[in-house]
Design a protein around this motif. Structure first.
Motif, short mmCIF file in Angstrom:
data_model
loop_
_atom_site.label_atom_id
_atom_site.label_comp_id
_atom_site.label_asym_id
_atom_site.label_seq_id
_atom_site.Cartn_x
_atom_site.Cartn_y
_atom_site.Cartn_z
N ASP A 179 3.53 5.89 -5.68
CA ASP A 179 3.31 5.98 -7.13
C ASP A 179 2.17 6.93 -7.44
OD1 ASP A 179 5.35 4.26 -7.69
OD2 ASP A 179 4.09 2.50 -8.06
N ALA A 180 1.08 6.83 -6.66
CA ALA A 180 -0.07 7.70 -6.88
C ALA A 180 0.31 9.16 -6.64
CB ALA A 180 -1.22 7.30 -5.95
N PHE A 181 1.14 9.42 -5.65
CA PHE A 181 1.60 10.78 -5.37
C PHE A 181 2.33 11.34 -6.58
CE2 PHE A 181 4.89 13.73 -4.02
CZ PHE A 181 4.19 14.61 -3.21
N GLN A 182 3.25 10.56 -7.15
CA GLN A 182 4.00 11.02 -8.32
C GLN A 182 3.09 11.24 -9.52
OE1 GLN A 182 7.10 11.94 -8.24
NE2 GLN A 182 7.50 11.24 -6.15
N LEU A 183 2.11 10.34 -9.70
CA LEU A 183 1.19 10.45 -10.83
C LEU A 183 0.35 11.72 -10.72
CD1 LEU A 183 -0.99 7.57 -12.25
CD2 LEU A 183 -2.00 9.78 -11.74
N ILE A 184 -0.22 11.94 -9.55
CA ILE A 184 -1.10 13.10 -9.37
C ILE A 184 -0.32 14.40 -9.47
CG2 ILE A 184 -2.63 14.27 -7.73
CD1 ILE A 184 -3.26 11.42 -6.62
N ARG A 185 0.84 14.46 -8.85
CA ARG A 185 1.62 15.70 -8.83
C ARG A 185 2.18 16.02 -10.21
NH1 ARG A 185 7.04 17.49 -6.14
NH2 ARG A 185 6.55 19.65 -5.57
N ALA A 186 2.54 14.99 -10.98
CA ALA A 186 3.07 15.24 -12.33
C ALA A 186 2.04 15.94 -13.20
CB ALA A 186 3.49 13.93 -12.98
N GLY A 187 0.76 15.68 -12.94
CA GLY A 187 -0.28 16.34 -13.71
C GLY A 187 -0.44 17.81 -13.38
N TYR A 200 -3.95 13.65 -18.75
CA TYR A 200 -3.61 14.31 -17.48
C TYR A 200 -2.18 14.04 -17.03
CZ TYR A 200 -3.51 15.45 -12.54
OH TYR A 200 -3.16 15.95 -11.31
N SER A 201 -1.78 12.77 -16.95
CA SER A 201 -0.48 12.46 -16.38
C SER A 201 0.06 11.15 -16.93
CB SER A 201 -0.59 12.40 -14.84
OG SER A 201 0.68 12.21 -14.24
N VAL A 202 1.09 10.62 -16.27
CA VAL A 202 1.67 9.33 -16.63
C VAL A 202 0.76 8.22 -16.08
CG1 VAL A 202 4.02 10.19 -16.67
CG2 VAL A 202 3.08 9.31 -14.54
N THR A 203 1.14 6.98 -16.34
CA THR A 203 0.37 5.84 -15.86
C THR A 203 1.15 5.09 -14.78
OG1 THR A 203 1.27 4.34 -17.52
CG2 THR A 203 -0.71 5.59 -18.11
N PHE A 204 0.44 4.27 -14.02
CA PHE A 204 1.10 3.43 -13.02
C PHE A 204 2.10 2.49 -13.69
CE2 PHE A 204 -2.56 4.45 -10.23
CZ PHE A 204 -1.86 4.77 -9.08
N ALA A 236 0.83 -1.20 0.00
CA ALA A 236 0.00 0.00 0.00
C ALA A 236 0.86 1.25 0.00
CB ALA A 236 -0.93 0.00 1.21
N GLU A 237 1.98 1.22 0.70
CA GLU A 237 2.88 2.38 0.74
C GLU A 237 3.53 2.61 -0.62
OE1 GLU A 237 5.15 5.65 2.02
OE2 GLU A 237 3.29 4.71 2.71
N ILE A 238 3.91 1.54 -1.31
CA ILE A 238 4.47 1.69 -2.65
C ILE A 238 3.42 2.26 -3.59
CG2 ILE A 238 5.37 0.41 -4.64
CD1 ILE A 238 6.66 -1.53 -2.69
N TYR A 277 -2.65 14.42 -0.19
CA TYR A 277 -3.99 14.20 0.34
C TYR A 277 -4.72 13.11 -0.44
CZ TYR A 277 -8.76 15.42 1.83
OH TYR A 277 -10.04 15.38 2.34
N LEU A 278 -4.67 13.17 -1.76
CA LEU A 278 -5.36 12.19 -2.57
C LEU A 278 -4.70 10.82 -2.47
CD1 LEU A 278 -6.21 14.19 -5.81
CD2 LEU A 278 -7.58 13.86 -3.77
N ALA A 279 -3.37 10.78 -2.48
CA ALA A 279 -2.67 9.50 -2.41
C ALA A 279 -2.95 8.78 -1.10
CB ALA A 279 -1.16 9.72 -2.59
N LYS A 280 -3.15 9.54 -0.03
CA LYS A 280 -3.43 8.92 1.27
C LYS A 280 -4.72 8.13 1.23
CE LYS A 280 -5.29 11.43 4.39
NZ LYS A 280 -5.60 12.44 5.43
N TYR A 281 -5.75 8.68 0.60
CA TYR A 281 -7.04 8.01 0.58
C TYR A 281 -7.06 6.80 -0.34
CZ TYR A 281 -9.22 11.59 3.41
OH TYR A 281 -9.55 12.41 4.45
N LEU A 282 -6.10 6.69 -1.25
CA LEU A 282 -6.08 5.56 -2.16
C LEU A 282 -5.73 4.25 -1.47
CD1 LEU A 282 -4.46 7.09 -5.35
CD2 LEU A 282 -6.74 6.13 -5.15
#
Length: 510
Positions: free
Chosen positions: A129-137, A431-435, A123-125, A357-362
């Motif tokens: 990844d989600a943090f990088q994806l969201i912020r890159a956008g 929007y951004s890159v993919t996982f 979950a931490e990994i 904030y968004l990555a935490k809820y994922l």
């Protein structure tokens, strides 16, 4: 042959081989008499004992290196078979490695589960990844043009409508805590329940999200809303919002624009989902179709007005159901929060704050409601569903009961998610890159930088082809799990310390 030590469902013993949290070996390692005396006769097979047995073995360091990639995982997947190395130019077989020659005779692969309650390590990994994806956008990077940081962007929270009165924290206009639902005189519902509550509920209190009257609450309507929220989003953002901008750009005589977005679904305590989303306004190059900076005439205010208009004007009625012949009316709740995103560190809403904030809820799901089951079936539904039980049990029951109709059968598939299906994070194509891109980068880094490869794995000259089959899930013993997770924890501590040192040097100009 192995037998699982973990249970797959509450109240049921696991008998399937090779599954569960761990799979203890049916045979024991050879242990000296002194170890028997030190641990006691009753400790055979315990986590401490098997951990010591593994640590005392001659190949412990080879084993730790072998399981390193999955060491922190709670439920690693075990694969057996062979791995071929093939010359990419000629197709010649350069060599074959069998898992039989590896420690334990298998390859361990992380489970990859995003839920923190299932596997904190994976979950931490996923969260990173989600943090990088969201912020890159928002700011660019990872293959996204850095010019996106200059485009209008907002952080939006979409809410669901009310399905009944629930307990929850309340605040006055000045921000002071207030009683939940104070009334001077009794306020009885049709079922005779007094709907008053003079308590001040703290955030995170167990009673939050619980209906004041379970019989008055529209559990069916909430489950259906969860199930159809994706269609409501499509009609709002994919249709109404784009039509708004099409009309606006034609009136202004500018190039076309496209609102690219990324959204995350979060469960509220009452068991209904709401969406947090990042919207970025992009222009569209009329010649190539690529995204470019939007026209100077359009800014954050235009983006805010467009979203507000689309939300207010979008709703639809579902298909008929025997329990609701006219269908359910699906629309958004009254609360809509839109805030501009800025890149300054002292701003109210920044790119880093939004991404974190968004990555935490994922990594969370229905835990906010107290429900953590996996997919349900006719054998396990009675463990979690009850039409006269708690609020969450009634929601699960509503999804299962409504799903009896063939046209609504997907509700049963997602009953464990209170009706909501699909991935919690979705994004528009631009929007951004993919996982997958982020994960491939991590694999390449591990093979070329993090470790010295034992064989030539240059992607330009050699292909690595795995002929592997599933053997089981979980560590062989609880001791193996303890030893592997401890090793992973020490590695994370070293990485954290190194990261802190680098930050300290950067801040001090070292």
């Amino acid at each position: 042959m192995v037998a699982s030590t973990g249970t797959l469902a509450p109240g049921a013993a696991t008998v399937a081989p090779g599954t569960g949290v761990s799979a203890e070996l049916t045979h024991a390692f050879t242990v000296s008499r002194s170890l028997d005396d030190a641990l006691g006769a009753g400790s055979r097979g315990s986590a401490t004992r098997t951990a010591i047995e593994r640590a005392a073995s001659s190949d412990v360091f080879d084993w730790l290196a072998h399981v390193r990639s999955a060491a922190g995982c709670s439920n690693p997947i075990r694969l057996a078979g062979s791995i071929d190395r093939i010359d990419a130019a000629t197709g010649a077989l350069l060599g074959t490695t069998s898992t039989q020659d590896m420690p334990d005779g298998v390859i361990y692969k992380s489970c990859g589960n995003r839920r923190e309650t299932v596997c904190p390590h994976c979950a931490e990994i996923y969260r990173r990844d989600a943090f990088q994806l969201i912020r890159a956008g928002v700011i660019g990077g990872n293959g996204i043009d850095t010019h996106v940081s200059h485009r209008p962007a907002v952080f939006v929270t979409f809410t669901a409508p009310s399905f009944g009165l629930v307990h929850g924290p309340r605040h006055t206009a000045t921000g002071q805590p207030a009683p939940c639902r104070p009334r001077r005189t009794p306020d009885l519902c049709p079922h005779g329940v007094d709907l008053r509550c003079s308590r001040i509920h703290a955030k995170g209190e167990h009673i939050n999200g619980t209906p004041l009257c379970l019989d008055c609450y529209d559990h069916d309507g909430q489950v259906v809303w969860n199930h159809t929220a994706g269609e409501l989003w499509r009609r709002t953002i994919g249709v109404a919002l784009r039509r708004y901008f099409d009309r606006l750009t034609r009136r202004l005589g500018t190039i076309a624009v496209k609102p690219n977005c990324c959204k995350v679904a979060e469960y509220q305590a009452r068991g209904v989902i709401h969406y947090h989303a990042v919207f970025r306004l992009d222009g569209i190059d009329p010649d190539t179709g690529d995204t470019i900076d939007p026209p100077a005439e359009l800014d954050v205010i235009d983006l805010t007005d467009a979203i507000t208009y689309a939300v207010a004007g979008t709703s639809f009625t579902t298909e008929a159901h025997p329990d609701q012949p006219d269908g359910w009316r699906i629309g958004w709740g009254k609360q809509l929060d839109i805030r501009p995103i800025q890149l300054r560190g002292d701003a109210e809403i920044t790119d880093r704050l939004v991404a974190g904030y968004l990555a935490k809820y994922l990594t969370k799901s229905t835990e906010a409601t107290g429900h953590v089951s996996r997919r349900l079936n006719s054998d396990t539904i009675d463990l979690y569903a009850n039409d006269e039980g708690t609020h969450t049990e009634r929601l699960v029951w509503a999804a299962w009961w409504l799903g009896r109709v063939p046209e609504w059968r997907k509700l049963r598939r997602w009953a464990h998610m209170l009706g909501s299906g699909g991935h919690p994070l979705t994004q528009s194509r631009g929007y951004s890159v993919t996982f997958r891109i982020l994960r491939n980068k991590r694999v390449i880094w591990r093979r070329t930088v993090d470790t010295e490869p034992a064989t030539n794995t240059d992607g330009e000259t050699t292909l690595i082809v795995g002929n592997l089959t599933y053997v089981g899930t979980g560590w062989h013993t609880l001791g193996d799990a303890k030893l592997a997770n401890t090793s992973a924890a020490l590695a994370r501590s070293r990485q954290h310390a190194g990261r802190e040192d680098l930050i300290h040097e950067m801040h001090n100009g070292g």
